[in-house]
Design a protein around this motif. Structure first.
Motif, PDB file in Angstrom:
ATOM      1  N   ILE A  14      -2.616   0.687  -4.661  1.00  0.00           N
ATOM      2  CA  ILE A  14      -2.198  -0.711  -4.526  1.00  0.00           C
ATOM      3  C   ILE A  14      -1.172  -0.985  -5.618  1.00  0.00           C
ATOM      4  O   ILE A  14      -1.467  -0.826  -6.810  1.00  0.00           O
ATOM      5  CB  ILE A  14      -3.389  -1.667  -4.665  1.00  0.00           C
ATOM      6  CG1 ILE A  14      -4.398  -1.430  -3.536  1.00  0.00           C
ATOM      7  CG2 ILE A  14      -2.916  -3.118  -4.662  1.00  0.00           C
ATOM      8  CD1 ILE A  14      -5.664  -2.238  -3.669  1.00  0.00           C
ATOM      9  N   VAL A  15       0.022  -1.363  -5.211  1.00  0.00           N
ATOM     10  CA  VAL A  15       1.092  -1.621  -6.184  1.00  0.00           C
ATOM     11  C   VAL A  15       1.645  -3.025  -5.955  1.00  0.00           C
ATOM     12  O   VAL A  15       1.550  -3.578  -4.852  1.00  0.00           O
ATOM     13  CB  VAL A  15       2.229  -0.580  -6.067  1.00  0.00           C
ATOM     14  CG1 VAL A  15       1.703   0.820  -6.350  1.00  0.00           C
ATOM     15  CG2 VAL A  15       2.871  -0.626  -4.683  1.00  0.00           C
ATOM     16  N   ARG A  43     -11.156   5.440  -1.092  1.00  0.00           N
ATOM     17  CA  ARG A  43     -10.794   4.034  -1.267  1.00  0.00           C
ATOM     18  C   ARG A  43      -9.599   3.884  -2.194  1.00  0.00           C
ATOM     19  O   ARG A  43      -8.931   4.863  -2.535  1.00  0.00           O
ATOM     20  CB  ARG A  43     -11.991   3.242  -1.782  1.00  0.00           C
ATOM     21  CG  ARG A  43     -12.598   3.766  -3.069  1.00  0.00           C
ATOM     22  CD  ARG A  43     -13.882   3.030  -3.358  1.00  0.00           C
ATOM     23  NE  ARG A  43     -14.312   3.180  -4.741  1.00  0.00           N
ATOM     24  CZ  ARG A  43     -14.955   2.261  -5.428  1.00  0.00           C
ATOM     25  NH1 ARG A  43     -15.235   1.106  -4.862  1.00  0.00           N
ATOM     26  NH2 ARG A  43     -15.321   2.467  -6.674  1.00  0.00           N
ATOM     27  N   ALA A  44      -9.336   2.649  -2.596  1.00  0.00           N
ATOM     28  CA  ALA A  44      -8.138   2.353  -3.385  1.00  0.00           C
ATOM     29  C   ALA A  44      -8.284   2.811  -4.829  1.00  0.00           C
ATOM     30  O   ALA A  44      -9.395   2.953  -5.357  1.00  0.00           O
ATOM     31  CB  ALA A  44      -7.856   0.851  -3.356  1.00  0.00           C
ATOM     32  N   ASP A  45      -7.143   2.989  -5.467  1.00  0.00           N
ATOM     33  CA  ASP A  45      -7.154   3.410  -6.866  1.00  0.00           C
ATOM     34  C   ASP A  45      -7.703   2.329  -7.790  1.00  0.00           C
ATOM     35  O   ASP A  45      -8.225   2.633  -8.866  1.00  0.00           O
ATOM     36  CB  ASP A  45      -5.748   3.826  -7.312  1.00  0.00           C
ATOM     37  CG  ASP A  45      -4.721   2.696  -7.183  1.00  0.00           C
ATOM     38  OD1 ASP A  45      -4.929   1.798  -6.341  1.00  0.00           O
ATOM     39  OD2 ASP A  45      -3.708   2.727  -7.908  1.00  0.00           O
ATOM     40  N   LEU A  46      -7.613   1.066  -7.387  1.00  0.00           N
ATOM     41  CA  LEU A  46      -8.052  -0.037  -8.236  1.00  0.00           C
ATOM     42  C   LEU A  46      -9.440  -0.552  -7.866  1.00  0.00           C
ATOM     43  O   LEU A  46      -9.858  -1.605  -8.355  1.00  0.00           O
ATOM     44  CB  LEU A  46      -7.049  -1.195  -8.150  1.00  0.00           C
ATOM     45  CG  LEU A  46      -5.626  -0.894  -8.619  1.00  0.00           C
ATOM     46  CD1 LEU A  46      -4.751  -2.136  -8.451  1.00  0.00           C
ATOM     47  CD2 LEU A  46      -5.613  -0.424 -10.068  1.00  0.00           C
ATOM     48  N   ILE A  48       0.843  -1.187   0.000  1.00  0.00           N
ATOM     49  CA  ILE A  48       0.000   0.000   0.000  1.00  0.00           C
ATOM     50  C   ILE A  48       0.881   1.240   0.000  1.00  0.00           C
ATOM     51  O   ILE A  48       1.811   1.353   0.794  1.00  0.00           O
ATOM     52  CB  ILE A  48      -0.929   0.019   1.230  1.00  0.00           C
ATOM     53  CG1 ILE A  48      -1.767  -1.263   1.284  1.00  0.00           C
ATOM     54  CG2 ILE A  48      -1.814   1.244   1.229  1.00  0.00           C
ATOM     55  CD1 ILE A  48      -2.627  -1.499   0.059  1.00  0.00           C
ATOM     56  N   GLU A  49       0.588   2.163  -0.905  1.00  0.00           N
ATOM     57  CA  GLU A  49       1.338   3.410  -0.977  1.00  0.00           C
ATOM     58  C   GLU A  49       0.387   4.598  -1.046  1.00  0.00           C
ATOM     59  O   GLU A  49      -0.801   4.451  -1.371  1.00  0.00           O
ATOM     60  CB  GLU A  49       2.255   3.419  -2.213  1.00  0.00           C
ATOM     61  CG  GLU A  49       3.383   2.407  -2.143  1.00  0.00           C
ATOM     62  CD  GLU A  49       4.365   2.552  -3.301  1.00  0.00           C
ATOM     63  OE1 GLU A  49       4.075   3.363  -4.225  1.00  0.00           O
ATOM     64  OE2 GLU A  49       5.400   1.869  -3.283  1.00  0.00           O
ATOM     65  N   GLU A  50       0.923   5.762  -0.746  1.00  0.00           N
ATOM     66  CA  GLU A  50       0.136   6.980  -0.861  1.00  0.00           C
ATOM     67  C   GLU A  50      -0.198   7.232  -2.338  1.00  0.00           C
ATOM     68  O   GLU A  50       0.560   6.838  -3.229  1.00  0.00           O
ATOM     69  CB  GLU A  50       0.913   8.174  -0.305  1.00  0.00           C
ATOM     70  CG  GLU A  50       1.191   8.079   1.181  1.00  0.00           C
ATOM     71  CD  GLU A  50       1.924   9.308   1.680  1.00  0.00           C
ATOM     72  OE1 GLU A  50       2.097  10.261   0.897  1.00  0.00           O
ATOM     73  OE2 GLU A  50       2.326   9.319   2.855  1.00  0.00           O
ATOM     74  N   PRO A  51      -1.326   7.887  -2.605  1.00  0.00           N
ATOM     75  CA  PRO A  51      -1.655   8.186  -4.003  1.00  0.00           C
ATOM     76  C   PRO A  51      -0.648   9.162  -4.594  1.00  0.00           C
ATOM     77  O   PRO A  51      -0.030   9.955  -3.872  1.00  0.00           O
ATOM     78  CB  PRO A  51      -3.046   8.813  -3.909  1.00  0.00           C
ATOM     79  CG  PRO A  51      -3.151   9.319  -2.508  1.00  0.00           C
ATOM     80  CD  PRO A  51      -2.340   8.379  -1.669  1.00  0.00           C
TER      81      PRO A  51
END
Length: 382
Positions: free
Chosen positions: A293-294, A266-269, A164-167
């Motif tokens: 999420i990467v 929420r998450a980018d994906l 998990i990373e910052e946007p």
């Protein structure tokens, strides 16, 4: 957590294990030995019923009560005085529970008498005894699932597939939080979203008072618990732990979303289903990226080698993103291992990428997933 057999150790609350403390805090029912540390129970804040078991009471009626509670999906702690691993009474109860097909976790205590005894009089009774379970969650979230697997006698093989990373651009989230009190609803879909939300809220000099009149919805008990750790109790937690259930539950409660302002961090994906359903009901939805999420493929070679060597019995997946990046890192072939999914959304991702779904949890939580593994393992042995 359904049923956990927990040792009180020395009875000193300060020496209780971290796992035991968490289980006691969340317990809806506590069935305890009469001598299992009165000071310890005074520290337990869970509102559930507590039943005290006399030392002379037979194992059968105690187990009968535990079976009823566990099958009713109650969160139950059976608290023993001292160390259950070396207790004939605890072992007798464990054998009866295993015979009844009830899944349970063993949490040894920290005893003043010395190190924890060997678990070899117990291994055959634990539902995941001798099984190796691959955990594909993030490094930060894996410990919860690892503890649940190992508490049931299994061995966890960690292979984090995501991190998990910052946007890349947090401006939208910051802007939303600066006017967060203007929203009618804030909908949280994950523990990660909760954590990131409050991290950013604090970074701009705000706290929970900024939420004002906004009501809060959470998908799943883990997300609701994460909110409570920040001093916020969810107004709505649907019974089904998938995103679409939020919209259904709002309908059931007669909530009119026409013109309502909804914040969805929420998450980018994340899938588009939830915001689309909310907008269909007339809501004005601000969907902001709280975290990215990467892929994390650092341990891909070790994971592939373990699968090829037949050293994994189950591979577990808790989100579609873990499936996607698992396949990218090691492929869809898991050898002799079986695939276990936390719920229907994750299962759909597995099938879409050509992987089987051998086990699917009926309760879409970490404990529900581990219980499903236990049921599968028991079916194999019967």
């Amino acid at each position: 957590m359904a049923l956990a057999l927990v040792g009180s150790g020395s009875g000193d609350p300060l020496l209780l294990t971290v796992r035991a403390s968490a289980l006691l805090a969340a317990a809806e029912e506590i069935v305890c030995d009469a001598d299992a540390g009165p000071r310890l129970l005074e520290r337990v804040t869970a509102p559930g019923e507590r039943v005290v078991v006399a030392s002379a009471e037979a194992a059968e009626p105690v187990v009968a009560r535990l079976v009823v509670l566990a099958r009713a999906r109650r969160s139950v702690v059976r608290l023993y005085d001292g160390e259950p691993v070396s207790s004939a009474r605890a072992l007798a109860e464990a054998r009866l529970l295993a015979a009844a097909g009830v899944d349970f976790e063993l949490v040894p205590g920290v005893s003043a008498a010395g190190p924890t005894p060997d678990l070899a009089r117990w291994r055959e009774l634990l539902p995941l005894s001798g099984l190796r379970v691959m955990v594909t969650r993030t490094r930060e979230q894996a410990p919860e699932l690892v503890r649940a697997v190992e508490g049931r006698g299994g061995r966890a093989v960690e292979f984090p597939t995501i991190r998990i990373e910052e946007p890349a651009d947090a401006e939208a989230l910051v802007s939303a939080l600066q006017r967060v009190g203007e929203y009618d609803w804030i909908v949280f879909t994950s523990v990660n979203g909760v954590g990131r939300f409050f991290d950013v809220l604090r970074s701009i000099g705000r706290d929970t008072r900024s939420l004002g009149r906004a009501r809060v919805a959470a998908i799943g008990p883990a997300t609701a618990a994460a909110l409570e750790r920040h001093g916020v109790r969810a107004d709505l937690v649907p019974e089904r732990f998938v995103s679409e259930s939020i919209a259904d539950r709002l309908d059931e409660k007669g909530v009119d979303l026409r013109g309502a302002r909804v914040l969805l961090p929420r998450a980018d994906l994340a899938r588009a289903a939830l915001p689309e359903l909310l907008r269909e009901r007339g809501a004005l939805v601000d969907e902001v990226t709280a975290y990215r999420i990467v892929p994390d493929s650092d341990a891909a070679d070790e994971a592939r080698a373990a699968l090829d060597a037949g050293e994994v019995d189950f591979v577990t997946f808790t989100a579609g993103s873990t499936v996607r990046y698992f396949v990218d890192a090691v492929g869809a072939d898991v050898g002799r291992a079986r695939v276990a999914s936390i719920g229907p959304i994750t299962s759909a991702a597995l099938r879409e990428l050509g992987m089987p779904v051998d086990v699917e949890a009926t309760e879409h939580t970490t404990d529900g997933l581990v219980r499903a593994l236990g049921h599968a393992a028991r079916s194999d042995r019967s």
